[in-house]
Design an enzyme around this catalytic site. Structure first.
Site, PDB file in Angstrom:
ATOM      1  CG  ASP A  25      -2.026   0.996   1.162  1.00 19.96           C
ATOM      2  OD1 ASP A  25      -1.736   2.202   1.019  1.00 19.96           O
ATOM      3  OD2 ASP A  25      -3.191   0.586   1.239  1.00 19.96           O
ATOM      4  CB  ILE A  26       1.209   4.212  -2.228  1.00 22.86           C
ATOM      5  CG1 ILE A  26      -0.225   4.676  -2.426  1.00 22.86           C
ATOM      6  CG2 ILE A  26       1.690   3.357  -3.388  1.00 22.86           C
ATOM      7  CD1 ILE A  26      -0.411   5.631  -3.601  1.00 22.86           C
ATOM      8  CD  GLN A  28     -15.312  -0.605  -1.729  1.00 20.48           C
ATOM      9  OE1 GLN A  28     -16.429  -0.894  -1.312  1.00 20.48           O
ATOM     10  NE2 GLN A  28     -14.760  -1.196  -2.764  1.00 20.48           N
ATOM     11  CG  HIS A  73      -8.974  -3.244  -1.766  1.00 23.66           C
ATOM     12  ND1 HIS A  73     -10.029  -2.521  -2.308  1.00 23.66           N
ATOM     13  CD2 HIS A  73      -8.531  -2.522  -0.717  1.00 23.66           C
ATOM     14  CE1 HIS A  73     -10.193  -1.409  -1.610  1.00 23.66           C
ATOM     15  NE2 HIS A  73      -9.298  -1.389  -0.627  1.00 23.66           N
TER      16      HIS A  73
END
Length: 115
Positions: free
Chosen positions: A29-30, A93, A99
């Site tokens: 995850d960024i 979300q 995901h």
């Protein structure tokens, strides 16, 4: 379709991959919410759990098994980790491509995880 995760699947947006096969992709995850934070997604676009159909049963199971494998590969399986699937706006979300978040690397309290 203007889905950021679909663009990652197509290679149009780079990612730091953890795992990939024909059906699922896992990447870091960024905007990590924990010391270890990866995302596991199906390559098929499914907007959220609410849009999943019976035909998606196999890939949904594979998401969870891949999350377990990712936790092991990232060294958090033995100490413990959390899996999160946010559904809809009130569920947190933000990206409408189903995901699973894989979080760990420290004791996890209340986390604010959005994607």
């Amino acid at each position: 379709m203007d889905c950021i995760f679909c663009k990652i699947v197509k290679g149009e947006i780079p990612s730091r991959k953890v795992f990939e096969n024909d059906r699922v992709l896992a990447f870091h995850d960024i905007q990590p919410a924990a010391p270890v934070h990866a995302l596991v997604i199906p390559k098929k676009h499914i907007a959220s759990m609410n849009e999943a159909e019976e035909e998606d049963q196999e890939v949904l199971g594979e998401l969870l098994l891949t999350a377990k494998q990712v936790a092991r590969e990232l060294g958090i399986a033995d100490s413990g980790y959390r899996l999160i699937n946010n559904v809809g706006a009130d569920g947190g979300q933000v990206v409408y491509h189903i995901h699973v978040h894989v979080l760990g690397g420290d004791k996890l309290g209340g986390l604010n995880v959005k994607n």
